[in-house]
Design a protein around this motif. Structure first.
Motif, PDB file in Angstrom:
ATOM      1  N   LEU A 157      -1.871  -1.008  -3.751  1.00 58.17           N
ATOM      2  CA  LEU A 157      -1.085  -1.382  -4.928  1.00 58.17           C
ATOM      3  C   LEU A 157      -1.199  -2.882  -5.193  1.00 58.17           C
TER       4      LEU A 157
ATOM      5  N   ILE B 294      -3.460   3.822  -0.396  1.00 59.43           N
ATOM      6  CA  ILE B 294      -3.763   3.416  -1.769  1.00 59.43           C
ATOM      7  C   ILE B 294      -3.311   1.975  -1.954  1.00 59.43           C
TER       8      ILE B 294
ATOM      9  N   PRO C 134       1.004   5.220  -8.055  1.00 60.88           N
ATOM     10  CA  PRO C 134      -0.190   5.116  -7.210  1.00 60.88           C
ATOM     11  C   PRO C 134      -1.297   6.095  -7.570  1.00 60.88           C
TER      12      PRO C 134
ATOM     13  N   TYR D  68       0.852  -1.189   0.000  1.00 63.63           N
ATOM     14  CA  TYR D  68       0.000   0.000   0.000  1.00 63.63           C
ATOM     15  C   TYR D  68       0.892   1.244   0.000  1.00 63.63           C
TER      16      TYR D  68
ATOM     17  N   LYS E 291      -2.150   7.234 -10.403  1.00 65.90           N
ATOM     18  CA  LYS E 291      -2.836   6.852 -11.635  1.00 65.90           C
ATOM     19  C   LYS E 291      -3.626   5.567 -11.457  1.00 65.90           C
ATOM     20  N   ASN E 292      -3.305   4.834 -10.356  1.00 63.04           N
ATOM     21  CA  ASN E 292      -4.008   3.591 -10.067  1.00 63.04           C
ATOM     22  C   ASN E 292      -3.971   2.643 -11.266  1.00 63.04           C
TER      23      ASN E 292
ATOM     24  N   ASP F 137      -3.372  -6.060  -3.416  1.00 60.90           N
ATOM     25  CA  ASP F 137      -4.403  -6.329  -2.415  1.00 60.90           C
ATOM     26  C   ASP F 137      -4.622  -7.815  -2.142  1.00 60.90           C
TER      27      ASP F 137
END
Length: 708
Positions: free
Chosen positions: A299, A297, A335, A280, A337-338, A301
């Motif tokens: 990254l 956020i 991160p 994360y 821009k996901n 999961d």
């Protein structure tokens, strides 16, 4: 003292008789009636009481065992020579790999026989070094060790960890680098955690376990659960630290928070076992909110692979991962821009060990047949060439800073002690920063790498080191070492005690077994879970290769392994007792049905599996050293070693194995003894004096019982 203890526990133990060359009268360890039911299979555990390492009964047993082992080891005729020569050779000045922060250079240095290395600082770089922290002043016997140093970004503060009596428990303190004075705030209840400074040098992120309930003993062997990530402001009491992240619904999860060198990102790694983690991130420079507010956020999961932060470049986070890459590759997350991570350095034929952000480059340390290669890449992944290494060996550590052109690294081999190098990335030139001087000639020795076949035909590498000109017309005492687990590669390393063994005409061999990280994740998985037997097959095949090639004979072959390697030795002694003359399992995992029930043992389930799983129970029972002792076997001489403060592999493992072995070999002319070190743990932070004492015992034992 021994007589009083025996009376106190109701004559549970018989006083040991004086050992002779023909037999050994071991303490009569009581066999209890505990029987466990594993999915319908009943398994006796007669020495369960030895798991309680602080009970009066166990302390009396320890005293009785040491009353046998200490005199036997002290009287070994080879021991004085081993201790004398080890002390002579260990007495050399050595240095750790330097690192720089804010125009200052730091490194550890030991003048030879100092129990703990001393931290020095050059301020500015190139100035006369001065002592910043000397751990030898913190205890009279050297059992307080420095266990981590982190300098603040502004170069003003040193956060340093202390480790006592070999325990994994840490205490972090803070020192003013200019004055050498400590602040009053201290971080406690830390284990398996480091600290990471925010860019303003105002405080650190760290992880800790909860304090024990009021009135409870905060003991060495506490169960480990509910670790939490905190932020500590320098100068404040730990009780006021801010909670950053926790997962109370999953108490076995652990957390590591790391701030990137530019101070922008907090990256949180979430772990449960020894492999695979979640990842994360938090943007610490968000302008419209307090620095710690808002969610992390995600990254990664799900637990599917390993993800290790390397560093950053503005909005990009560089990560080393084996996700979709058996030999690992470098990827980059953005991160904000996901977006899916992009590949920066693709997977190659050699396994990547570590990656360091230095200058405007990524420095990749890779392994080729269990030896290191050091390679340069641009931040865009462009290959920039290789940094030449002195020979067949290992890079011990790589240190660099973003934006700084100087890279530092250490190099060693079986025959060369760790030498520190400085490398100018701009000029492409390297130089020796520190070269130790020992009273021996490395040109008198040679190392070769061979490859042999395991039971299933797998090709396995092994290093063999010895004096030059060693006659192949006769066989020699041989010391075989291995590990084989947890994705840890065994690369060439320099150890004084191995050199002394070779000086006397012995051969040292290191086998690179499956389960390690030498050839990537497939090699690792091939030695885990139901495949764990492959590791033992690889080791037994190494011994048989050495015999078949006439390097040695079963009567001259001694073996040693530590921790997971102690399991290796115990299992192989059970499975091929006639192949070895002497065996030393050190701090070994010997009870494979109960390892997960103590301290951090539950984290090893990812490699071992668990007896709580019906599918894994048969495999674990089949390899467990404690449960496969055979009274009809012709066992080698065995020296078990452990530390009474080992809170990683608790000493109960070694206690139960020793009791079971001694019950099986009563009357045998070869000893089965246990060396129980006091104020010692799993090996970390052990003072030099204790290292020499332990090494002299182990090597004298192996030499004595591998003699024809």
């Amino acid at each position: 003292m021994f007589r009083t203890a025996c009376l106190f526990v109701g004559l549970m133990l018989a006083a040991p008789a004086v050992s002779t060359a023909q037999s050994f009268d071991y303490p009569n360890a009581r066999q209890g009636t505990v029987v466990d039911d594993y999915f319908g299979t009943r398994v006796a555990d007669p020495y369960r009481w030895l798991e309680d390492v602080d009970s009066p009964q166990t302390r009396a047993w320890i005293e009785a065992e040491n009353a046998i082992s200490k005199p036997l080891l002290a009287k070994l005729p080879e021991r004085p020579a081993f201790e004398k020569r080890m002390t002579e050779l260990w007495n050399y000045e050595r240095s750790g790999t330097p690192f720089t922060r804010a125009g200052k250079r730091f490194y550890l240095r030991n003048d030879g026989l100092q129990n703990q290395s001393v931290l020095y600082v050059e301020s500015p770089i190139g100035a006369t070094p001065r002592v910043l922290l000397d751990p030898n002043t913190l205890s009279t016997d050297g059992t307080v060790a420095l266990a981590g140093t982190v300098v603040s970004p502004d170069g003003r503060w040193l956060a340093y960890g202390l480790q006592r009596s070999g325990s994994d428990w840490l205490e972090f303190r803070f020192r003013d680098i200019a004055s050498g004075e400590d602040r009053t705030d201290t971080l406690k209840r830390m284990k398996f955690s480091e600290v990471s400074w925010t860019h303003d040098s105002a405080g650190v992120f760290y992880s800790r376990y909860p304090a024990p309930p009021a009135g409870a003993d905060p003991g060495t062997f506490d169960d480990l659960a509910n670790q939490k990530l905190y932020y500590h402001v320098l100068g404040e009491d730990q009780a006021r630290d801010r909670l950053i992240y926790e997962r109370p619904e999953q108490p076995r999860l652990g957390f590591a928070g790391e701030v990137t060198a530019d101070g922008r990102w907090l990256v949180v790694s979430v772990w449960e076992g020894t492999s695979q983690n979640l990842l994360y991130a938090k943007d610490l420079q968000t302008p419209d909110a307090p620095v710690f507010d808002g969610p992390l956020i995600g990254l990664v999961d799900e637990f599917r692979a390993d993800f290790l932060l390397i560093g950053s470049q503005d909005s990009r986070l560089f990560v080393l991962s084996n996700d979709g890459a058996e030999h690992k590759r470098v990827i980059a997350f953005e991160p904000l821009k996901n977006a899916t991570a992009e590949v920066v350095i693709p997977e190659g034929p050699d396994t990547i060990d570590t990656v360091t952000r230095a200058g405007d480059e990524l420095i990749v340390l890779a392994m080729h047949d269990a030896t290191h290669r050091l390679r340069r890449y641009g931040l865009d992944g462009e290959a920039l060439g290789e940094i030449g290494l002195p020979g067949l060996g290992s890079v011990t550590e790589v240190e660099g800073e973003a934006g700084q052109s100087t890279l530092y690294y250490g190099f060693e081999s079986f025959l060369q002690p760790t030498t520190q190098y400085a490398y100018d990335l701009d000029r492409g030139q390297g130089s020796v920063f520190f070269a130790p001087q020992l009273a021996y000639d490395p040109d008198d020795y040679v190392t070769e790498q061979v490859f042999y076949r395991s039971a299933d035909g797998t090709r396995v590498p092994m290093f063999i080191s010895h004096r030059k000109g060693l006659s192949r017309e006769q066989t020699h005492r041989t010391y075989l070492y291995a590990y084989g687990g947890f994705d840890l590669a065994q690369t060439p390393s320099f150890q004084v005690e191995r050199l002394v063994w070779m000086e006397r005409g012995g051969i040292f061999a290191l086998a690179n077994l499956r389960g390690g990280g030498e050839y990537g994740e497939a090699w690792h998985r091939a030695g885990t879970l139901q495949n764990k037997q492959n590791v033992f097959d690889d080791f037994i095949a190494a011994g048989r290769y050495l015999v078949a090639q006439r390097w040695t004979t079963p009567r001259q072959l001694g073996i040693n392994g530590r921790s997971n390697g102690g399991l290796l030795i115990g299992a192989c002694v059970n499975q091929a007792p006639g192949l070895f003359a002497a065996a030393v399992p050190t701090v070994g995992v010997m009870d494979m049905l109960r390892f997960q029930k103590f301290t951090i043992g539950w984290a090893w389930v990812s490699d071992y599996g668990s007896s709580d799983d019906a599918g894994m129970f048969p495999s674990l029972r089949a390899i467990s050293p404690v449960h496969n002792v055979n009274p009809d076997a012709d066992y080698p001489a065995v020296l078990v070693t452990t530390g009474d403060h080992d809170d990683r592999v608790v000493p109960g493992h070694s206690f139960k194995y020793t009791a079971a072995m001694q019950a099986a070999v009563q009357g045998d002319a070869r000893p089965v003894i246990i060396r129980i070190d006091t104020k010692a743990g799993h090996g970390g932070g052990k003072p030099v004096a204790k290292k020499i004492e332990e090494s002299a015992d182990i090597y004298a034992f192996l030499w004595h019982y591998t003699g024809l």
